[in-house]
Design a protein around this motif. Structure first.
Motif, PDB file in Angstrom:
ATOM      1  N   CYS A 166       0.450   4.155  -2.766  1.00  0.00           N
ATOM      2  CA  CYS A 166       0.159   5.542  -2.367  1.00  0.00           C
ATOM      3  C   CYS A 166       1.259   6.489  -2.849  1.00  0.00           C
ATOM      4  O   CYS A 166       0.992   7.594  -3.334  1.00  0.00           O
ATOM      5  CB  CYS A 166       0.013   5.636  -0.851  1.00  0.00           C
ATOM      6  N   ILE A 216      -4.033  -3.857   6.961  1.00  0.00           N
ATOM      7  CA  ILE A 216      -3.038  -2.827   6.670  1.00  0.00           C
ATOM      8  C   ILE A 216      -2.736  -2.045   7.951  1.00  0.00           C
ATOM      9  O   ILE A 216      -3.646  -1.538   8.614  1.00  0.00           O
ATOM     10  CB  ILE A 216      -3.539  -1.863   5.576  1.00  0.00           C
ATOM     11  N   CYS A 231       0.825  -1.208   0.000  1.00  0.00           N
ATOM     12  CA  CYS A 231       0.000   0.000   0.000  1.00  0.00           C
ATOM     13  C   CYS A 231       0.857   1.256   0.000  1.00  0.00           C
ATOM     14  O   CYS A 231       0.515   2.259  -0.629  1.00  0.00           O
ATOM     15  CB  CYS A 231      -0.929   0.007   1.207  1.00  0.00           C
ATOM     16  N   LEU A 287      -4.215  -7.765  -1.912  1.00  0.00           N
ATOM     17  CA  LEU A 287      -4.792  -6.805  -0.964  1.00  0.00           C
ATOM     18  C   LEU A 287      -6.237  -7.157  -0.620  1.00  0.00           C
ATOM     19  O   LEU A 287      -6.689  -6.912   0.508  1.00  0.00           O
ATOM     20  CB  LEU A 287      -4.708  -5.391  -1.525  1.00  0.00           C
TER      21      LEU A 287
END
Length: 466
Positions: free
Chosen positions: A92, A207, A88, A200
């Motif tokens: 991002c 997370i 992640c 995911l």
């Protein structure tokens, strides 16, 4: 025990195979691209890939390097959560960079001297490389070597096929370089996003931001080494672009590609030698066995490199049409630069063995600065020969730096200096001879036959590679 050894050997072969396939396809398809693209277009693609290699470090944050240490130090129940969290982080970070590339496309394109459309494409290429590196590390440390091999191989083949198709389909010649770039990006980006989505989705709710800090604490030192390594390998290419333009950098890039055969030989043979090397350094073998391993390895690699160096002018001619042949005189220097990296691997891996990694990043940074200074001084005057000399000298200094650090700071007495510097002196002599014989085709190929025969006969006599 026998079954375990068989499984480990199988895993090693699959992991080695994935490296050889992904690297090898890029090399063997070069003759196709050099005939479909002009030297200027090939140069544009080469510069794009050089900048993408730098950008991937900032986007991927070298997060792949955190998976191994986390595997050794975190409970198994936290592994997937940790890996999902740093995945992640990559996504991002890529979203932030993509936004910047779209907003500031014009100044970015001016900075890197590429068309405006390349600004967001650089981010997408860096993201795809970061995702593929992440899943490569995940598969490797999860001991899923077959998946690693299949994903890497299919993606590499798809990229080659799609690139050729898009180049051929380009209606305007001015956009053929985009076919190569887009064809390279799409398969790996698509594969990476599909794997990310599946992974995911299975880790929904796991997370944790605390893992971001843990990952960065592990990888920020690696980023310095990664940036310095990329800079060391790409400074010459970028320097030629700035001083001489895309056409000459395309010609220089072909020479780099031909020389990269030795880099591929070095990396694959080192992967095979490292188990012997670490057993030797751990004291699991006798001093005689340790020296025998090293002597066999350095002798065989030196002989094969010598044969390749003398054959390299004809290999380049096979790879590219005549407009690229002016790169032939730089080949011996680029090949001997790979030999210096081969020598560097011994003291550097001793530093890894002793867990003294700070000097590895420092050495690479210093070598990159030396390469930058030499390139600034030599490329405007000597062109691609100046770039090749800068690369060779900085790689030589990198080896010398690590030799003295490993030997006198950390007590490395594993391999006799006479073998290291004997190989160094012999290969420098061979490089000089090759430069003198560039136009003497028959003489060079007699030497190719001699070095190949020596290599084969020695392996037969010793009944071992190492």
């Amino acid at each position: 025990m026998a079954m375990r050894e068989l499984t480990e050997n199988k895993m090693a072969l699959f992991n080695l195979g994935s490296t050889l396939v992904t690297s090898g396809i890029g090399v063997v398809t070069t003759p196709i691209y050099t005939r479909l693209l002009s030297a200027s277009e090939y140069g544009t693609v080469s510069v794009f890939m050089a900048w993408a290699q730098i950008l991937v470090i900032f986007i991927g944050l070298e997060s792949k390097g955190a998976i191994g240490p986390a595997k050794a130090n975190l409970p198994e129940s936290e592994q997937d959560s940790f890996q999902a969290s740093i995945l992640c982080l990559i996504l991002c970070n890529a979203a932030l960079f993509l936004t910047i590339s779209l907003v500031a496309a014009v100044p970015i394109s001016s900075l890197v001297e590429l068309p405006v459309i390349c600004a967001p494409l650089l981010v997408l290429q860096a993201l795809s490389a970061a995702l593929m590196a992440f899943f490569n590390a995940r598969f490797t440390f999860n001991k899923n070597a077959q998946a690693n091999f299949v994903v890497s191989s299919v993606t590499a083949v798809a990229a080659a096929v799609l690139s050729v198709a898009l180049i051929v389909a380009a209606e305007q010649e001015d956009y053929r370089y985009l076919g190569r770039i887009v064809g390279f990006i799409v398969p790996s980006l698509l594969t990476g996003m599909i794997l990310s989505t599946i992974f995911l989705a299975r880790q929904h709710g796991s997370i944790k931001l605390k893992y971001w800090g843990l990952s960065l604490s592990l990888t920020i030192p690696i980023m310095l080494h990664g940036l310095s390594s990329v800079a060391l390998s790409q400074i010459g290419r970028l320097g030629v672009q700035y001083a001489w333009g895309d056409s000459l950098v395309g010609i220089y890039s072909i020479a780099l590609t031909v020389a990269s055969f030795i880099g591929l030989l070095q990396s694959s043979s080192l992967n095979a030698f490292l188990p012997f090397m670490f057993d030797d350094m751990a004291g699991k073998t006798s001093d005689e066995t340790k020296e025998s391993h090293f002597r066999n390895y350095i002798f065989l690699f030196t002989a094969l490199l010598s044969a390749f160096m003398f054959a390299s002018p004809e290999i380049l001619k096979l790879f590219a049409p005549s407009e690229y042949w002016s790169a032939i005189p730089v080949l011996p220097l680029l090949i001997v630069a790979h030999y210096f990296m081969f020598l560097y691997s011994f003291p550097a891996n001793y530093e890894f063995f002793k867990m003294k990694t700070r000097t590895i990043g420092l050495g690479t940074l210093l070598a990159a600065l030396v390469c930058l200074g030499l390139s600034f001084a030599m490329i405007p005057t000597f062109g691609i020969m100046g770039a090749a000399m800068s690369s060779a000298i900085s790689n030589l200094m990198l080896f010398v730096f690590h030799f003295f650090v490993a030997r006198y700071a950390y007590g490395d007495r594993n391999y006799p200096p006479r073998l290291l510097f004997g190989g160094l002196g012999f290969t420098c002599t061979i490089t000089f001879v090759c430069l003198l014989l560039l136009d003497a085709v028959v003489a060079r190929w007699i030497l190719v036959a001699i070095f190949l025969a020596i290599s084969i006969l020695r392996v037969i006599a010793k009944r071992t590679i190492f």
